[in-house]
Scaffold this motif. Structure first.
Motif, PDB file in Angstrom:
ATOM      1  N   GLU A  70       0.806  -1.333   0.034  1.00 51.78           N
ATOM      2  CA  GLU A  70      -0.172   0.019  -0.093  1.00 51.78           C
ATOM      3  C   GLU A  70       0.805   1.149   0.041  1.00 51.78           C
ATOM      4  N   ASP A  71       2.209   1.012   0.140  1.00 56.39           N
ATOM      5  CA  ASP A  71       3.063   2.438   0.446  1.00 56.39           C
ATOM      6  C   ASP A  71       4.508   2.040  -0.536  1.00 56.39           C
ATOM      7  N   VAL A  72       4.250   1.579  -1.540  1.00 57.10           N
ATOM      8  CA  VAL A  72       5.529   1.517  -2.326  1.00 57.10           C
ATOM      9  C   VAL A  72       6.425   2.813  -2.471  1.00 57.10           C
ATOM     10  N   GLU A  73       5.752   3.983  -2.542  1.00 56.44           N
ATOM     11  CA  GLU A  73       6.425   5.211  -2.688  1.00 56.44           C
ATOM     12  C   GLU A  73       7.534   5.211  -1.695  1.00 56.44           C
ATOM     13  N   MET A  74       7.080   4.731  -0.231  1.00 54.48           N
ATOM     14  CA  MET A  74       7.801   5.070   0.831  1.00 54.48           C
ATOM     15  C   MET A  74       9.405   4.314   0.429  1.00 54.48           C
ATOM     16  N   LEU A  75       8.991   3.037   0.152  1.00 54.29           N
ATOM     17  CA  LEU A  75      10.225   1.909  -0.143  1.00 54.29           C
ATOM     18  C   LEU A  75      10.996   2.503  -1.243  1.00 54.29           C
ATOM     19  N   GLN A  76      10.620   2.911  -2.269  1.00 54.52           N
ATOM     20  CA  GLN A  76      11.272   3.674  -3.218  1.00 54.52           C
ATOM     21  C   GLN A  76      12.207   4.749  -2.826  1.00 54.52           C
ATOM     22  N   ASP A  77      11.587   5.723  -2.162  1.00 58.83           N
ATOM     23  CA  ASP A  77      12.184   6.958  -1.550  1.00 58.83           C
ATOM     24  C   ASP A  77      13.494   6.398  -0.408  1.00 58.83           C
ATOM     25  N   LEU A  78      13.038   5.295   0.378  1.00 53.07           N
ATOM     26  CA  LEU A  78      14.161   4.669   1.208  1.00 53.07           C
ATOM     27  C   LEU A  78      15.316   4.211   0.606  1.00 53.07           C
ATOM     28  N   ILE A  79      15.277   3.270  -0.478  1.00 54.47           N
ATOM     29  CA  ILE A  79      16.168   2.724  -1.430  1.00 54.47           C
ATOM     30  C   ILE A  79      16.893   4.082  -2.346  1.00 54.47           C
ATOM     31  N   SER A  80      16.210   5.074  -2.592  1.00 54.82           N
ATOM     32  CA  SER A  80      16.834   6.305  -3.405  1.00 54.82           C
ATOM     33  C   SER A  80      17.736   6.897  -2.368  1.00 54.82           C
ATOM     34  N   ALA A  81      17.232   7.224  -1.075  1.00 54.51           N
ATOM     35  CA  ALA A  81      17.917   7.839  -0.309  1.00 54.51           C
ATOM     36  C   ALA A  81      19.193   6.949   0.175  1.00 54.51           C
ATOM     37  N   ALA A  82      19.274   5.795   0.271  1.00 58.97           N
ATOM     38  CA  ALA A  82      20.275   4.983   0.727  1.00 58.97           C
ATOM     39  C   ALA A  82      21.330   5.044  -0.237  1.00 58.97           C
ATOM     40  N   VAL A  83      20.959   4.794  -1.633  1.00 63.34           N
ATOM     41  CA  VAL A  83      21.873   4.878  -2.924  1.00 63.34           C
ATOM     42  C   VAL A  83      22.796   6.079  -2.903  1.00 63.34           C
ATOM     43  N   ASN A  84      21.877   7.057  -2.887  1.00 59.42           N
ATOM     44  CA  ASN A  84      22.480   8.464  -3.125  1.00 59.42           C
ATOM     45  C   ASN A  84      23.456   8.745  -1.805  1.00 59.42           C
ATOM     46  N   GLU A  85      23.097   8.337  -0.739  1.00 57.11           N
ATOM     47  CA  GLU A  85      24.021   8.557   0.594  1.00 57.11           C
ATOM     48  C   GLU A  85      25.397   7.790   0.283  1.00 57.11           C
ATOM     49  N   CYS A  86      25.068   6.521  -0.246  1.00 62.33           N
ATOM     50  CA  CYS A  86      26.241   5.725  -0.546  1.00 62.33           C
ATOM     51  C   CYS A  86      27.278   6.352  -1.590  1.00 62.33           C
ATOM     52  N   MET A  87      26.653   6.977  -2.615  1.00 65.95           N
ATOM     53  CA  MET A  87      27.635   7.578  -3.305  1.00 65.95           C
ATOM     54  C   MET A  87      28.378   8.904  -2.871  1.00 65.95           C
ATOM     55  N   LYS A  88      27.509   9.445  -2.105  1.00 61.17           N
ATOM     56  CA  LYS A  88      28.213  10.742  -1.495  1.00 61.17           C
ATOM     57  C   LYS A  88      29.151  10.391  -0.637  1.00 61.17           C
ATOM     58  N   LYS A  89      28.989   9.071   0.179  1.00 65.36           N
ATOM     59  CA  LYS A  89      30.019   8.481   0.954  1.00 65.36           C
ATOM     60  C   LYS A  89      31.276   8.228   0.143  1.00 65.36           C
ATOM     61  N   VAL A  90      31.059   7.659  -0.957  1.00 67.32           N
ATOM     62  CA  VAL A  90      32.201   7.004  -2.106  1.00 67.32           C
ATOM     63  C   VAL A  90      32.876   8.238  -2.386  1.00 67.32           C
ATOM     64  N   ASP A  91      32.236   9.409  -2.852  1.00 68.27           N
ATOM     65  CA  ASP A  91      33.144  10.684  -3.128  1.00 68.27           C
ATOM     66  C   ASP A  91      33.689  11.250  -2.122  1.00 68.27           C
ATOM     67  N   GLU A  92      33.227  11.257  -0.927  1.00 70.10           N
ATOM     68  CA  GLU A  92      33.881  11.711   0.313  1.00 70.10           C
ATOM     69  C   GLU A  92      35.218  11.085   0.518  1.00 70.10           C
ATOM     70  N   MET A  93      35.013   9.638   0.436  1.00 71.98           N
ATOM     71  CA  MET A  93      36.209   8.816   0.716  1.00 71.98           C
ATOM     72  C   MET A  93      37.295   9.053  -0.422  1.00 71.98           C
ATOM     73  N   MET A  94      36.776   8.988  -1.712  1.00 69.01           N
ATOM     74  CA  MET A  94      37.719   9.403  -2.720  1.00 69.01           C
ATOM     75  C   MET A  94      38.334  10.627  -2.414  1.00 69.01           C
ATOM     76  N   THR A  95      37.913  11.826  -2.106  1.00 66.44           N
ATOM     77  CA  THR A  95      38.437  13.225  -1.946  1.00 66.44           C
ATOM     78  C   THR A  95      39.244  13.059  -0.658  1.00 66.44           C
TER      79      THR A  95
END
Length: 112
Positions: A70-95
């Motif tokens: 009944e709330d697929v959008e929330m799951l999609q938002d959580l997945i997007s948030a986690a993936v985006n935060e991971c990419m940010k952390k990878v960039d920070e690690m590289m920098t």
């Protein structure tokens, strides 16, 4: 007059050797960082993403309680948030790791 220029050319040669050594070190470090992973969770840990330094998702874990038809959008938002935060952390690690190599050179940020 020519002696002064020759000294300058010697300094240029030394600088080029330093730059070549730095480039070699950076390439090795980039390869090493691609093997490292970062892990991020979202929604209080119901969604977890593990990503390598090459920004490839290694794993995605979703807790059963996060799956609500009944709330697929929330799951999609959580997945997007986690993936985006991971990419940010990878960039920070590289920098962060690259700045360790270049810190003593006095170069402006972002030049390498």
């Amino acid at each position: 007059m020519y002696g002064g220029m020759g000294g300058g050319m010697g300094n240029m040669g030394a600088m080029m050797k330093k730059v070549q050594k730095l480039q070699s070190q950076m390439k090795l470090m980039q390869e090493e960082l691609k093997k490292r992973t970062v892990e991020v969770s979202a929604g209080g840990g119901v969604v977890k993403v593990v990503m390598n330094g090459d920004k490839v998702v290694q794993s995605l874990t979703i807790a059963k309680e996060a799956v609500d038809p009944e709330d697929v959008e929330m799951l999609q938002d959580l997945i997007s948030a986690a993936v985006n935060e991971c990419m940010k952390k990878v960039d920070e690690m590289m920098t962060s790791e690259m700045s360790k190599l270049t810190s003593g050179l006095g170069l402006p940020p972002g030049i390498i």
